[in-house]
Scaffold this motif. Structure first.
Motif, PDB file in Angstrom:
ATOM      1  N   GLY A 180       8.980  -9.944   0.944  1.00 55.53           N
ATOM      2  CA  GLY A 180       8.460 -11.136   0.257  1.00 55.53           C
ATOM      3  C   GLY A 180       6.918 -11.307   0.316  1.00 55.53           C
ATOM      4  O   GLY A 180       6.156 -11.978  -0.625  1.00 55.53           O
ATOM      5  N   HIS A 181       5.945 -10.111   0.643  1.00 51.56           N
ATOM      6  CA  HIS A 181       4.912  -9.982   0.548  1.00 51.56           C
ATOM      7  C   HIS A 181       4.392  -9.173  -0.456  1.00 51.56           C
ATOM      8  O   HIS A 181       5.313  -8.627  -1.262  1.00 51.56           O
ATOM      9  CB  HIS A 181       4.391  -9.305   1.976  1.00 51.56           C
ATOM     10  N   ALA A 182       3.096  -9.615  -1.013  1.00 51.46           N
ATOM     11  CA  ALA A 182       2.483  -8.962  -2.158  1.00 51.46           C
ATOM     12  C   ALA A 182       1.959  -7.667  -1.898  1.00 51.46           C
ATOM     13  O   ALA A 182       0.872  -7.639  -1.283  1.00 51.46           O
ATOM     14  CB  ALA A 182       1.708  -9.962  -2.972  1.00 51.46           C
ATOM     15  N   VAL A 183       2.788  -6.527  -1.930  1.00 50.04           N
ATOM     16  CA  VAL A 183       2.284  -5.288  -1.266  1.00 50.04           C
ATOM     17  C   VAL A 183       1.850  -4.219  -2.460  1.00 50.04           C
ATOM     18  O   VAL A 183       2.587  -3.972  -3.356  1.00 50.04           O
ATOM     19  CB  VAL A 183       3.234  -4.663  -0.588  1.00 50.04           C
ATOM     20  N   THR A 184       0.600  -3.569  -2.523  1.00 48.47           N
ATOM     21  CA  THR A 184       0.438  -2.525  -3.062  1.00 48.47           C
ATOM     22  C   THR A 184       0.159  -1.203  -2.449  1.00 48.47           C
ATOM     23  O   THR A 184      -0.631  -1.448  -1.217  1.00 48.47           O
ATOM     24  CB  THR A 184      -1.224  -2.942  -3.964  1.00 48.47           C
ATOM     25  N   LEU A 185       0.857  -0.132  -2.967  1.00 47.47           N
ATOM     26  CA  LEU A 185       0.623   1.072  -2.215  1.00 47.47           C
ATOM     27  C   LEU A 185      -0.700   1.776  -2.821  1.00 47.47           C
ATOM     28  O   LEU A 185      -0.764   2.076  -4.006  1.00 47.47           O
ATOM     29  CB  LEU A 185       1.826   2.029  -2.471  1.00 47.47           C
ATOM     30  N   LEU A 186      -1.345   2.609  -1.973  1.00 51.40           N
ATOM     31  CA  LEU A 186      -2.605   3.256  -2.567  1.00 51.40           C
ATOM     32  C   LEU A 186      -2.556   4.476  -1.968  1.00 51.40           C
ATOM     33  O   LEU A 186      -2.468   4.790  -0.584  1.00 51.40           O
ATOM     34  CB  LEU A 186      -3.856   2.498  -2.127  1.00 51.40           C
ATOM     35  N   ASP A 187      -2.489   5.554  -2.780  1.00 50.20           N
ATOM     36  CA  ASP A 187      -2.480   7.037  -2.165  1.00 50.20           C
ATOM     37  C   ASP A 187      -3.027   7.919  -3.428  1.00 50.20           C
ATOM     38  O   ASP A 187      -3.373   7.521  -4.297  1.00 50.20           O
ATOM     39  CB  ASP A 187      -0.662   7.281  -2.128  1.00 50.20           C
ATOM     40  N   VAL A 188      -3.025   9.163  -2.702  1.00 47.93           N
ATOM     41  CA  VAL A 188      -3.663  10.257  -3.878  1.00 47.93           C
ATOM     42  C   VAL A 188      -2.624  11.184  -4.108  1.00 47.93           C
ATOM     43  O   VAL A 188      -3.006  12.079  -4.979  1.00 47.93           O
ATOM     44  CB  VAL A 188      -4.754  10.925  -3.078  1.00 47.93           C
ATOM     45  N   ASN A 189      -1.441  11.084  -3.773  1.00 53.52           N
ATOM     46  CA  ASN A 189      -0.204  12.132  -4.203  1.00 53.52           C
ATOM     47  C   ASN A 189       0.215  11.726  -5.691  1.00 53.52           C
ATOM     48  O   ASN A 189       0.943  10.862  -5.770  1.00 53.52           O
ATOM     49  CB  ASN A 189       0.737  12.012  -3.298  1.00 53.52           C
ATOM     50  N   ALA A 190      -0.171  12.431  -6.570  1.00 51.94           N
ATOM     51  CA  ALA A 190       0.150  12.195  -8.048  1.00 51.94           C
ATOM     52  C   ALA A 190       1.642  11.677  -8.230  1.00 51.94           C
ATOM     53  O   ALA A 190       2.249  10.820  -8.864  1.00 51.94           O
ATOM     54  CB  ALA A 190      -0.553  12.766  -9.029  1.00 51.94           C
ATOM     55  N   ALA A 191       2.329  12.723  -7.757  1.00 46.13           N
ATOM     56  CA  ALA A 191       3.713  12.934  -8.088  1.00 46.13           C
ATOM     57  C   ALA A 191       4.461  11.612  -7.371  1.00 46.13           C
ATOM     58  O   ALA A 191       5.392  10.998  -7.866  1.00 46.13           O
ATOM     59  CB  ALA A 191       4.426  14.147  -7.573  1.00 46.13           C
ATOM     60  N   HIS A 192       4.007  11.277  -6.213  1.00 44.76           N
ATOM     61  CA  HIS A 192       4.722  10.316  -5.378  1.00 44.76           C
ATOM     62  C   HIS A 192       4.410   8.949  -6.279  1.00 44.76           C
ATOM     63  O   HIS A 192       5.115   8.290  -6.230  1.00 44.76           O
ATOM     64  CB  HIS A 192       4.015  10.370  -4.000  1.00 44.76           C
ATOM     65  N   LEU A 193       3.092   8.669  -6.389  1.00 43.01           N
ATOM     66  CA  LEU A 193       2.684   7.565  -7.311  1.00 43.01           C
ATOM     67  C   LEU A 193       3.261   7.313  -8.531  1.00 43.01           C
ATOM     68  O   LEU A 193       4.000   6.260  -9.032  1.00 43.01           O
ATOM     69  CB  LEU A 193       1.231   7.481  -7.532  1.00 43.01           C
ATOM     70  N   ALA A 194       3.615   8.482  -9.301  1.00 46.36           N
ATOM     71  CA  ALA A 194       4.315   8.369 -10.581  1.00 46.36           C
ATOM     72  C   ALA A 194       5.624   7.926 -10.429  1.00 46.36           C
ATOM     73  O   ALA A 194       6.294   7.184 -11.100  1.00 46.36           O
ATOM     74  CB  ALA A 194       4.288   9.741 -11.336  1.00 46.36           C
ATOM     75  N   ALA A 195       6.387   8.632  -9.467  1.00 43.53           N
ATOM     76  CA  ALA A 195       7.839   8.551  -8.929  1.00 43.53           C
ATOM     77  C   ALA A 195       8.111   7.158  -8.596  1.00 43.53           C
ATOM     78  O   ALA A 195       8.956   6.202  -9.242  1.00 43.53           O
ATOM     79  CB  ALA A 195       8.486   9.405  -7.877  1.00 43.53           C
ATOM     80  N   ILE A 196       7.171   6.263  -7.742  1.00 47.41           N
ATOM     81  CA  ILE A 196       7.346   4.868  -7.604  1.00 47.41           C
ATOM     82  C   ILE A 196       7.082   4.048  -8.741  1.00 47.41           C
ATOM     83  O   ILE A 196       7.841   3.031  -8.983  1.00 47.41           O
ATOM     84  CB  ILE A 196       6.253   4.588  -6.328  1.00 47.41           C
ATOM     85  N   ASN A 197       6.319   4.278  -9.521  1.00 50.65           N
ATOM     86  CA  ASN A 197       5.851   3.314 -10.683  1.00 50.65           C
ATOM     87  C   ASN A 197       6.943   3.539 -11.786  1.00 50.65           C
ATOM     88  O   ASN A 197       7.335   2.558 -12.483  1.00 50.65           O
ATOM     89  CB  ASN A 197       4.657   3.912 -11.173  1.00 50.65           C
ATOM     90  N   GLU A 198       7.465   4.620 -11.862  1.00 47.67           N
ATOM     91  CA  GLU A 198       8.672   4.708 -12.731  1.00 47.67           C
ATOM     92  C   GLU A 198      10.070   4.430 -12.410  1.00 47.67           C
ATOM     93  O   GLU A 198      10.636   3.609 -13.135  1.00 47.67           O
ATOM     94  CB  GLU A 198       8.810   6.551 -13.257  1.00 47.67           C
ATOM     95  N   HIS A 199      10.430   4.654 -11.189  1.00 47.36           N
ATOM     96  CA  HIS A 199      11.715   4.470 -10.657  1.00 47.36           C
ATOM     97  C   HIS A 199      11.907   3.587  -9.486  1.00 47.36           C
ATOM     98  O   HIS A 199      13.102   3.099  -8.957  1.00 47.36           O
ATOM     99  CB  HIS A 199      12.334   5.739 -10.261  1.00 47.36           C
ATOM    100  N   GLY A 200      10.704   3.065  -9.194  1.00 40.32           N
ATOM    101  CA  GLY A 200      10.725   2.276  -7.602  1.00 40.32           C
ATOM    102  C   GLY A 200      10.802   3.101  -6.558  1.00 40.32           C
ATOM    103  O   GLY A 200      10.764   4.221  -6.681  1.00 40.32           O
TER     104      GLY A 200
END
Ligand SMILES: NC(=O)C1=CN([C@@H]2O[C@H](COP(=O)(O)OP(=O)(O)OC[C@H]3O[C@@H](n4cnc5c(N)ncnc54)[C@H](OP(=O)(O)O)[C@@H]3O)[C@@H](O)[C@H]2O)C=CC1
Ligand SMILES: CC(C)(CO)C(=O)C(=O)O
Length: 316
Positions: A28-48
């Motif tokens: 239930g916490h408001a979490v934001t992930l910050l990273d530089v791995n473009a493929a990882h960021l895209a996959a999380i934003n697209e599919h969770g």
């Protein structure tokens, strides 16, 4: 901060950052992930973010950004880059670190409080260690199997309601955590474990079982443990040699297929954390007049590995 949902940023959202971020978001916490791995960021934003643990599999929806895109003001920033990226990562979010932002590091190695101290007041830094394992199985996919624990304490040694609230948030997310004034013992004991197994596996490009199969390599691992514990004790830290030896023996017997995180870095062509593990031990040993020939030899070998990776030198 007590008893409510926290605003949390996870800086370095690879294996461990994704595991911790996912669990805290599920709680239930408001979490934001910050990273530089473009493929990882895209996959999380697209599919969770796909989280696979012994409890099963789930997908966690949470924002994943490059650090410079983040415009929040976190109450808690959890730092989970590799140690060699600590300073660059914190520099990229410097403007987001308020006077009330706490920074927690459970990274391996020594010197984490000092590096974070270049960006945040010591009263807002929490350091510790964790035995939770994490594997990034692919972009947007993290796995963690087996139990774990977190020991942590504020860098200035002071107890506070905020420190307790952060521990409560971790426990509430199923990440077993204690506030431990003796945390430096745990940190050094883990450095002794990693200084032995991570460096030998990485220098030899071998899983733990390969070391276990060669008696002189097993003896080398235990000799490194003894050296690191001797340095810790010379520094006034009551590290428990027989306990760490037993942990290494257990890993040699039970975790034969495991690739320590440093070996994963070498295999992926990434620079290693050797400087904050064996490197920091050798530096402390030299200051304190303790002989550490095996730890120093492994540092030399990993500097060659790192140097070759950096220069793109191969054998073919
Ligand atoms: N994995 C494990 O089981 C355990 C690891 N640890 C420790 O936890 C720490 C993190 O390890 P782990 O999660 O395995 O590491 P990972 O390599 O899986 O994750 C680190 C992440 O940080 C990213 N990163 C690199 N530079 C920056 C930057 N400037 N800003 C933001 N993100 C950045 C990396 O991206 P990129 O890959 O593109 O560089 C990567 O995604 C280490 O200190 C490790 O020793 C502790 C206990 C267990
Ligand atoms: C997970 C564990 C304890 C195993 O070696 C580790 O710390 C690492 O891989 O760096």
């Amino acid at each position: 901060m007590t008893g409510k949902s926290l605003e949390i940023a996870v800086l370095g959202a690879g294996a461990m950052g994704s595991l911790f971020g996912a669990r805290l978001a599920l709680a239930g916490h408001a979490v934001t992930l910050l990273d530089v791995n473009a493929a990882h960021l895209a996959a999380i934003n697209e599919h969770g973010l796909k989280l696979v643990t012994d409890e099963g599999e789930c997908r966690v929806t949470l924002p994943a950004l490059r650090p410079e895109e983040y415009d929040g003001r976190p109450e808690l920033l959890i730092l989970f880059t590799k140690t060699l990226h600590t300073r660059a990562a914190l520099e990229s979010v410097r403007s987001r670190l308020g006077a009330d932002t706490w920074v927690l590091s459970l990274q391996n190695g020594l010197g984490n409080a000092e590096a974070i101290g270049e960006f945040v007041a010591p009263q807002r830094i929490i350091v510790g260690m964790t035995t939770y394992p994490g594997d990034l199985a692919g972009p947007g996919h993290v796995e963690s199997h087996g139990p774990g624990v977190i020991h942590m304490m504020s860098a200035d040694g002071a107890a506070s309601p905020e420190l307790n609230a952060i521990a409560a948030a971790l426990n509430g997310a199923g990440l077993v955590c204690d506030v431990d004034p003796g945390v430096h013992v745990s940190i050094w004991e883990k450095v002794a474990f990693n200084g032995a197994l991570n460096s030998i596996c990485s220098a030899t490009r071998s899983v733990v079982g390969g070391v276990a199969a060669v008696p002189v390599a097993r003896a080398l691992a235990l000799a490194v443990v003894d050296e690191v514990v001797a340095v810790a004790r010379a520094a006034g830290i009551a590290a428990d040699g027989p306990k760490v030896r037993a942990l290494v023996e257990h890993a040699l017997e039970a975790h034969g297929g495991h690739k320590p995180s440093m070996l994963q870095d070498v295999l992926a062509g990434r620079q290693t954390e050797i400087e904050s593990i064996n490197g920091a031990v050798v530096a402390a040993a030299d200051r304190l007049g303790v002989a550490v020939p095996n730890t120093r030899a492994l540092l030399a070998l990993l500097r060659v590995v790192d140097g070759n990776l950096k220069a793109g030198r191969g054998l073919d």
